[in-house]
Design a protein around this motif. Sequence first.
Motif, PDB file in Angstrom:
ATOM      1  N   PHE A  34     -15.741   2.328  -0.753  1.00  0.00           N
ATOM      2  CA  PHE A  34     -15.360   1.350   0.399  1.00  0.00           C
ATOM      3  C   PHE A  34     -14.809   1.792   1.571  1.00  0.00           C
ATOM      4  O   PHE A  34     -14.934   1.221   2.635  1.00  0.00           O
ATOM      5  N   ILE A  35     -14.012   2.970   1.360  1.00  0.00           N
ATOM      6  CA  ILE A  35     -13.424   3.707   2.765  1.00  0.00           C
ATOM      7  C   ILE A  35     -14.358   3.798   3.704  1.00  0.00           C
ATOM      8  O   ILE A  35     -14.445   3.541   5.092  1.00  0.00           O
ATOM      9  N   GLU A  36     -15.613   4.105   3.307  1.00  0.00           N
ATOM     10  CA  GLU A  36     -16.931   4.017   4.309  1.00  0.00           C
ATOM     11  C   GLU A  36     -17.381   2.810   5.116  1.00  0.00           C
ATOM     12  O   GLU A  36     -17.716   2.886   6.015  1.00  0.00           O
ATOM     13  N   SER A  37     -17.162   1.783   4.409  1.00  0.00           N
ATOM     14  CA  SER A  37     -17.601   0.653   4.724  1.00  0.00           C
ATOM     15  C   SER A  37     -16.752  -0.108   5.871  1.00  0.00           C
ATOM     16  O   SER A  37     -16.664  -1.038   6.578  1.00  0.00           O
ATOM     17  N   HIS A  38     -15.152   0.505   5.806  1.00  0.00           N
ATOM     18  CA  HIS A  38     -14.125  -0.116   6.560  1.00  0.00           C
ATOM     19  C   HIS A  38     -14.412   0.418   8.093  1.00  0.00           C
ATOM     20  O   HIS A  38     -14.985   1.357   8.626  1.00  0.00           O
ATOM     21  N   LYS A  39     -13.834  -0.146   9.082  1.00  0.00           N
ATOM     22  CA  LYS A  39     -13.925  -0.202  10.381  1.00  0.00           C
ATOM     23  C   LYS A  39     -12.576   0.206  11.183  1.00  0.00           C
ATOM     24  O   LYS A  39     -11.365  -0.227  10.857  1.00  0.00           O
ATOM     25  N   GLY A  40     -12.536   1.106  12.373  1.00  0.00           N
ATOM     26  CA  GLY A  40     -11.698   1.403  12.880  1.00  0.00           C
ATOM     27  C   GLY A  40     -10.660   2.413  12.427  1.00  0.00           C
ATOM     28  O   GLY A  40     -11.226   3.613  11.570  1.00  0.00           O
ATOM     29  N   MET A  41      -9.457   2.335  12.464  1.00  0.00           N
ATOM     30  CA  MET A  41      -8.501   3.399  12.104  1.00  0.00           C
ATOM     31  C   MET A  41      -7.981   3.289  10.536  1.00  0.00           C
ATOM     32  O   MET A  41      -7.934   4.356  10.185  1.00  0.00           O
ATOM     33  N   PHE A  42      -8.054   2.205  10.269  1.00  0.00           N
ATOM     34  CA  PHE A  42      -7.413   1.873   9.138  1.00  0.00           C
ATOM     35  C   PHE A  42      -8.237   1.527   7.590  1.00  0.00           C
ATOM     36  O   PHE A  42      -9.113   1.123   7.942  1.00  0.00           O
ATOM     37  N   THR A  43      -7.752   1.826   6.525  1.00  0.00           N
ATOM     38  CA  THR A  43      -8.241   1.410   5.153  1.00  0.00           C
ATOM     39  C   THR A  43      -6.901   1.116   4.410  1.00  0.00           C
ATOM     40  O   THR A  43      -6.022   1.772   4.348  1.00  0.00           O
ATOM     41  N   VAL A  44      -7.136  -0.015   3.656  1.00  0.00           N
ATOM     42  CA  VAL A  44      -6.084  -0.325   2.410  1.00  0.00           C
ATOM     43  C   VAL A  44      -6.583   0.364   1.059  1.00  0.00           C
ATOM     44  O   VAL A  44      -8.100   0.138   0.653  1.00  0.00           O
ATOM     45  N   LEU A  45      -5.882   1.291   0.678  1.00  0.00           N
ATOM     46  CA  LEU A  45      -6.297   1.866  -0.697  1.00  0.00           C
ATOM     47  C   LEU A  45      -6.284   0.875  -1.786  1.00  0.00           C
ATOM     48  O   LEU A  45      -7.139   1.449  -2.980  1.00  0.00           O
ATOM     49  N   GLY A  46      -5.509   0.110  -1.769  1.00  0.00           N
ATOM     50  CA  GLY A  46      -5.260  -0.639  -3.178  1.00  0.00           C
ATOM     51  C   GLY A  46      -4.093  -0.238  -3.878  1.00  0.00           C
ATOM     52  O   GLY A  46      -4.169  -0.314  -4.998  1.00  0.00           O
ATOM     53  N   PHE A  47      -3.380   0.832  -3.110  1.00  0.00           N
ATOM     54  CA  PHE A  47      -2.394   1.353  -3.928  1.00  0.00           C
ATOM     55  C   PHE A  47      -1.306   0.427  -3.953  1.00  0.00           C
ATOM     56  O   PHE A  47      -0.890  -0.132  -2.789  1.00  0.00           O
ATOM     57  N   SER A  48      -0.155   0.318  -4.981  1.00  0.00           N
ATOM     58  CA  SER A  48       1.178  -0.398  -4.697  1.00  0.00           C
ATOM     59  C   SER A  48       2.118   0.485  -4.018  1.00  0.00           C
ATOM     60  O   SER A  48       1.911   1.736  -3.707  1.00  0.00           O
ATOM     61  N   GLN A  49       3.137  -0.182  -3.616  1.00  0.00           N
ATOM     62  CA  GLN A  49       4.482   0.517  -3.083  1.00  0.00           C
ATOM     63  C   GLN A  49       4.659   1.712  -3.643  1.00  0.00           C
ATOM     64  O   GLN A  49       4.867   2.817  -2.919  1.00  0.00           O
ATOM     65  N   SER A  50       4.922   1.851  -4.918  1.00  0.00           N
ATOM     66  CA  SER A  50       5.213   2.855  -5.789  1.00  0.00           C
ATOM     67  C   SER A  50       4.203   3.942  -5.673  1.00  0.00           C
ATOM     68  O   SER A  50       4.642   5.158  -5.757  1.00  0.00           O
ATOM     69  N   GLN A  51       2.864   3.641  -5.782  1.00  0.00           N
ATOM     70  CA  GLN A  51       2.006   4.647  -5.517  1.00  0.00           C
ATOM     71  C   GLN A  51       1.924   5.305  -4.028  1.00  0.00           C
ATOM     72  O   GLN A  51       1.929   6.646  -3.844  1.00  0.00           O
ATOM     73  N   MET A  52       2.303   4.445  -3.334  1.00  0.00           N
ATOM     74  CA  MET A  52       2.456   4.917  -1.699  1.00  0.00           C
ATOM     75  C   MET A  52       3.796   5.950  -1.649  1.00  0.00           C
ATOM     76  O   MET A  52       3.601   6.864  -1.077  1.00  0.00           O
ATOM     77  N   SER A  53       4.858   5.558  -2.304  1.00  0.00           N
ATOM     78  CA  SER A  53       5.959   6.382  -2.435  1.00  0.00           C
ATOM     79  C   SER A  53       5.601   7.570  -2.926  1.00  0.00           C
ATOM     80  O   SER A  53       6.105   8.599  -2.666  1.00  0.00           O
ATOM     81  N   GLN A  54       4.824   7.711  -4.138  1.00  0.00           N
ATOM     82  CA  GLN A  54       4.595   8.888  -4.948  1.00  0.00           C
ATOM     83  C   GLN A  54       3.746   9.722  -4.096  1.00  0.00           C
ATOM     84  O   GLN A  54       4.030  11.022  -4.136  1.00  0.00           O
ATOM     85  N   LEU A  55       2.730   9.004  -3.105  1.00  0.00           N
ATOM     86  CA  LEU A  55       2.114   9.949  -2.329  1.00  0.00           C
ATOM     87  C   LEU A  55       2.959  10.798  -1.127  1.00  0.00           C
ATOM     88  O   LEU A  55       2.540  11.920  -0.884  1.00  0.00           O
ATOM     89  N   ARG A  56       3.902   9.707  -0.959  1.00  0.00           N
ATOM     90  CA  ARG A  56       4.915  10.373   0.099  1.00  0.00           C
ATOM     91  C   ARG A  56       5.721  11.671  -0.443  1.00  0.00           C
ATOM     92  O   ARG A  56       5.790  12.538   0.305  1.00  0.00           O
ATOM     93  N   GLU A  57       6.243  11.177  -1.566  1.00  0.00           N
ATOM     94  CA  GLU A  57       7.399  12.079  -2.191  1.00  0.00           C
ATOM     95  C   GLU A  57       6.794  13.298  -2.762  1.00  0.00           C
ATOM     96  O   GLU A  57       7.398  14.266  -2.743  1.00  0.00           O
ATOM     97  N   GLU A  58       5.739  13.175  -3.431  1.00  0.00           N
ATOM     98  CA  GLU A  58       5.316  14.212  -4.121  1.00  0.00           C
ATOM     99  C   GLU A  58       4.174  15.261  -3.312  1.00  0.00           C
ATOM    100  O   GLU A  58       4.084  16.246  -3.647  1.00  0.00           O
ATOM    101  N   TYR A  59       3.587  14.396  -2.287  1.00  0.00           N
ATOM    102  CA  TYR A  59       2.381  15.406  -1.570  1.00  0.00           C
ATOM    103  C   TYR A  59       2.840  15.318  -0.142  1.00  0.00           C
ATOM    104  O   TYR A  59       2.173  16.175   0.721  1.00  0.00           O
ATOM    105  N   GLY A  60       3.613  14.545   0.457  1.00  0.00           N
ATOM    106  CA  GLY A  60       4.163  14.707   1.697  1.00  0.00           C
ATOM    107  C   GLY A  60       3.013  13.768   2.693  1.00  0.00           C
ATOM    108  O   GLY A  60       2.997  14.000   3.711  1.00  0.00           O
ATOM    109  N   ILE A  61       2.238  12.844   2.010  1.00  0.00           N
ATOM    110  CA  ILE A  61       1.293  12.278   2.570  1.00  0.00           C
ATOM    111  C   ILE A  61       1.764  10.661   2.877  1.00  0.00           C
ATOM    112  O   ILE A  61       2.256  10.166   2.059  1.00  0.00           O
TER     113      ILE A  61
END
Length: 393
Positions: A337-364
Motif C-alpha cells: 500500500f505504501i506505493e499507492s499513497h501520495k505525497g510525503m506521508f504513509t501511515v504504516l498501521g503501527f500502534s504507538q508502542s510499535q512506533m516507540s519500538q522503531l524509535r528506541e530499538e532502531y533510532g527510526i
Amino acid sequence: MFTHLPTPQLDPILSLSVAYKNDPRSEKVDLGIGVYKNSAGETPIMRAISQAQDIVVATQQTKSYVGLAGCEEFNQSMVNLVLGGTSVLDRVSAVQTPGASGALRMLGDLIKVAQPNTTVWISNPSYVNHKPVMEAAGLKVNYYRYFSPQTKQVDKGMMLEDLAKAGQNDVVLLHGCCHNPTGADIDFDAWQQITALAQKNGFTPFVDVAYQGFGDGLDADAKGLRYMADNVDEMLITTSCSKNFGLYRERTGAAIVLGQSTVDANNAKGKLLTLARSTYTMPPDHGAALVKTILQNQELTEVWKQELSEMQQRLLSLRKSLCDELRNAHNTSQFDFIESHKGMFTVLGFSQSQMSQLREEYGIYGVGDGRINIAGLTEKDIPYVAEAIIKVS
Ligand code: LMR
C-alpha cells in the motif's frame, strides 16, 4: 501567575525533531517532521529560490512595512496557483499568512466571527494541528471517518455517510492532496460527491492544500478542489509554500476565501485583516518576496516546476524501492500500500508502542500515530528501515 500551569504536553511532531537531534546513534533515521531530504540527506534551498534570493537582495530597496495583507502580488500568484482555470477568480480574496498553520488559524478566527456556532469536521485521522488550531479559534470539532486500517485506503462509503450529516452550521475540512498523515487521497468521484453534499446540505468546504505538486503534479493535485470551487457558493482554502518551495522556516502561506460575490469576498478579507492586526499585524515578507519573484518570472517558474517535479518523482521512486525491498528481501507484500499513497506521508498501521519500538530499538523516528515521512528517507536507509519495519510488525 504561572504556578498553577500544568507541565505542557509536547507537540507530537516538533518534539520528535528535538529528540532526533539529541540521539547519538549514527544509524538513526528521521522520518518524523514533514521535510524533504535529497539523496545526501540534506534539505537544499531549491534552485529557483536561490536565484530569486539573489534578485531580491540585488533589487530590494527598503525593509519598510508591506501591509496587513502581506504582498498582494504574492497573494494573486497563490490564487492563480491553486485556483487557476476556475471561473471563480472574481469572487476570491486572499491574504498572506505566516505559514499554512497561520492561515488555518486566520480562517478559524474568521469562521468564529462569521458563524460562531460552527462545528468543523475533520478527517479521522487528520493533520495533528487541525484540531488544536480550530479549538483555539473557539470552534467545535467533529470527526468524519476517513481511513480504513484494513485496506490502508480511504473508505469512501463511510466518509460520505458521515459527511451527509453535516449541515448549514458546519464546515468540512478536506486535504487538497497528499493527505496528512495517511497518504491516502480521495478520488475525483469523491470530490464530486462531497461537492454535491455541500450544495444539498449547505455546509462550507474548507480545503487545506499544503503539498500541491508532491502528489500527481501541480494541476492534478488541485483538480478536485478546483472542481469544488467551481460548484459551490462559498469555500475556504489554506495553502503553504513550506514544502513545494522548500520555504519551511520562512513561514510563507496564504488564506483564500471564496465568497458568493466580490463584495462578500472583500468583506471577508477586510475581517481577516483586522484579525491579523490583533494577532501579528502583518506576515513576514522574505518568503513571499521569493515566491512572487519566481511566479512572476516565466523562466524562474520553469526552473521551480522542474525541480518540484524531480522531487515528486523521487518520492515515487523511494516508495517503490521500499516496497521492493520489503517484497524481495523479506518476502512480504503486506506493505504494498505504501506505493499507492501520495505525497510525503504513509501511515504504516503501527500502534504507538510499535512506533516507540522503531524509535528506541532502531533510532527510526516516525510520528506516534504510525506516520512515516517517505521524503525523509535516503536510498541508503532503505534496507535498514525495511528490516526494522519487518522486525517490529
Ligand atoms: C508535518 O505535518 O510534519 C508538517 O506539516 C510540519 C508541521 O507544521 O507540523
